[in-house]
Design an enzyme around this catalytic site. Sequence first.
Site, PDB file in Angstrom:
ATOM      1  N   CYS A  66       1.199  -1.431   0.137  1.00 55.97           N
ATOM      2  CA  CYS A  66       0.023  -0.203   0.333  1.00 55.97           C
ATOM      3  C   CYS A  66       0.404   0.953   0.116  1.00 55.97           C
ATOM      4  CB  CYS A  66      -0.527  -0.024   0.956  1.00 55.97           C
ATOM      5  SG  CYS A  66      -2.198   1.357   1.183  1.00 55.97           S
ATOM      6  N   CYS A  70       0.458   4.670   6.952  1.00 57.28           N
ATOM      7  CA  CYS A  70       0.000   4.679   8.102  1.00 57.28           C
ATOM      8  C   CYS A  70       1.201   3.363   9.083  1.00 57.28           C
ATOM      9  CB  CYS A  70      -0.876   3.603   7.939  1.00 57.28           C
ATOM     10  SG  CYS A  70      -2.621   4.292   6.621  1.00 57.28           S
ATOM     11  N   CYS A  73       1.032   0.074  10.161  1.00 55.43           N
ATOM     12  CA  CYS A  73       0.419  -0.744   9.355  1.00 55.43           C
ATOM     13  C   CYS A  73       1.146  -1.532   8.421  1.00 55.43           C
ATOM     14  CB  CYS A  73      -0.163  -0.772   8.525  1.00 55.43           C
ATOM     15  SG  CYS A  73      -1.037  -1.768   6.734  1.00 55.43           S
ATOM     16  N   CYS A 112     -16.568  -8.410   5.824  1.00 54.55           N
ATOM     17  CA  CYS A 112     -16.147  -7.752   5.183  1.00 54.55           C
ATOM     18  C   CYS A 112     -14.931  -7.755   4.746  1.00 54.55           C
ATOM     19  CB  CYS A 112     -15.215  -6.818   6.742  1.00 54.55           C
ATOM     20  SG  CYS A 112     -16.590  -6.622   8.219  1.00 54.55           S
ATOM     21  N   CYS A 144     -19.383  -5.305   3.447  1.00 57.05           N
ATOM     22  CA  CYS A 144     -18.553  -4.329   3.926  1.00 57.05           C
ATOM     23  C   CYS A 144     -17.112  -4.423   3.414  1.00 57.05           C
ATOM     24  CB  CYS A 144     -18.282  -4.411   5.868  1.00 57.05           C
ATOM     25  SG  CYS A 144     -17.350  -2.595   6.275  1.00 57.05           S
ATOM     26  N   CYS A 204     -18.660   2.508   8.742  1.00 57.01           N
ATOM     27  CA  CYS A 204     -18.298   1.971   9.320  1.00 57.01           C
ATOM     28  C   CYS A 204     -16.887   2.986  10.063  1.00 57.01           C
ATOM     29  CB  CYS A 204     -17.542   1.132   8.777  1.00 57.01           C
ATOM     30  SG  CYS A 204     -16.548   0.044   9.934  1.00 57.01           S
ATOM     31  N   ARG A 276     -17.742  -1.752  17.768  1.00 62.09           N
ATOM     32  CA  ARG A 276     -16.968  -2.722  16.910  1.00 62.09           C
ATOM     33  C   ARG A 276     -16.137  -3.392  17.996  1.00 62.09           C
ATOM     34  NH1 ARG A 276     -19.140  -5.384  12.964  1.00 62.09           N
ATOM     35  NH2 ARG A 276     -20.066  -3.425  12.092  1.00 62.09           N
TER      36      ARG A 276
HETATM   37  S1  SF4 Z   1      -4.055   1.062   7.264  1.00 62.48           S
HETATM   38 FE1  SF4 Z   1      -2.853   0.275   5.608  1.00 62.48          FE
HETATM   39  S2  SF4 Z   1      -3.921  -0.988   3.960  1.00 62.48           S
HETATM   40 FE2  SF4 Z   1      -4.635   0.744   5.307  1.00 62.48          FE
HETATM   41  S3  SF4 Z   1      -4.079   2.923   3.421  1.00 62.48           S
HETATM   42 FE3  SF4 Z   1      -3.546   2.328   5.558  1.00 62.48          FE
HETATM   43  S4  SF4 Z   1      -0.640   1.478   4.971  1.00 62.48           S
HETATM   44 FE4  SF4 Z   1      -2.685   0.885   3.684  1.00 62.48          FE
END
Ligand code: SF4
Length: 335
Positions: A66, A70, A73, A112, A144, A204, A276
């Site tokens: 991705c 984040c 993540c 989901c 979802c 959500c 949740r």
């Molecule tokens: S949480 Fe992970 S998968 Fe979702 S947008 Fe951020 S980096 Fe990408």
Amino acid sequence: MTVLVAKDVTPESVVLRYDWTVEQVRELLERPLMDLLWQAQLVHRAANPGYRVQLASLLSVKTGGCQEDCAYCPQSMHNSSDNQGQPELVFQVQTVLEHARAAKEAGADRFCMGWAWREIRDGTQFEAMLAMVSGVREMGLEACVTAGMLTDEQASQLADAGLTSYNHNLDTSPEYYEQIITTRTYHDRLETLQRVRSAGISLCCGGIIGMGESIEDRSSLLCVLANINPHPESVPINALVAVEGTPLEDLSTVDPLEMVRMVATARILMPRSRVRLSAGREQLGREAQILCLQAGADSIFYGDRLLTTSNPHVEADRELLAQAGVQVSCEATEE
Ligand code: SF4
């Protein structure tokens, strides 16, 4: 502030507000625990009689790689934990639907699906997503999707395919956001939520605690959520699962009672939303999970894995719910 007492516990007594201040939310969050739990239970019993818990199952359709950064993540290409080597199911509509059928047979009523994308991509991958959504809905399950930002047109096509809900978390407070994500803004996030709402799809939307934020940040996050009018239909409360290779890998596990406080406060602020219990449930232990259920959590992710981290086993979950004396809501209700 309106405070319910036991004799007032009726569905009609529930007050929905969209004008919370951060100070009011913080006052709730920091209340003596017994008082907070009592108030949350009163609200929950009035708004959602019967202690019914929805079981939601989560499948990663597109894992890793991705573009977003984040900090929590393991799927971000900015983190050395990026697990993009995992098999992807982006074109495998039938395989995904087999997972959905198995989830339904195991008792889930919401399925989901996650795509580790910055934004939804048009073309064959999106066509496959639409087919997955329709297929899941045809089974009688709620569907979802979480797949990043989207356009008005994509939101409308997802609505036409029958999508029940779109997940897009705010993650943390507006003030702390840049410490966690720099590749998109809080404003981007809120705009996506608006697009989803405008297309008639349920929201959500929740957050994560344990990322180094302050109590003020937690209050501010809950305040933003509680002032969305109408409230998000589903509010996931996550605890950080610190994964090796992410910038947050060294953070310690959140105190389970902090999760109980977040759940209870979310319940008081958003009486009719599904609260949740999401990532981090495995670290909570049985007693803290039961306290969360008592405080108003009325949905759990069910199954052995979340998107990239493990989750309690199905059998352990069944036992936990039986011990808590809560019922599973099996009817696939529109949220
Ligand atoms: S949480 Fe992970 S998968 Fe979702 S947008 Fe951020 S980096 Fe990408």
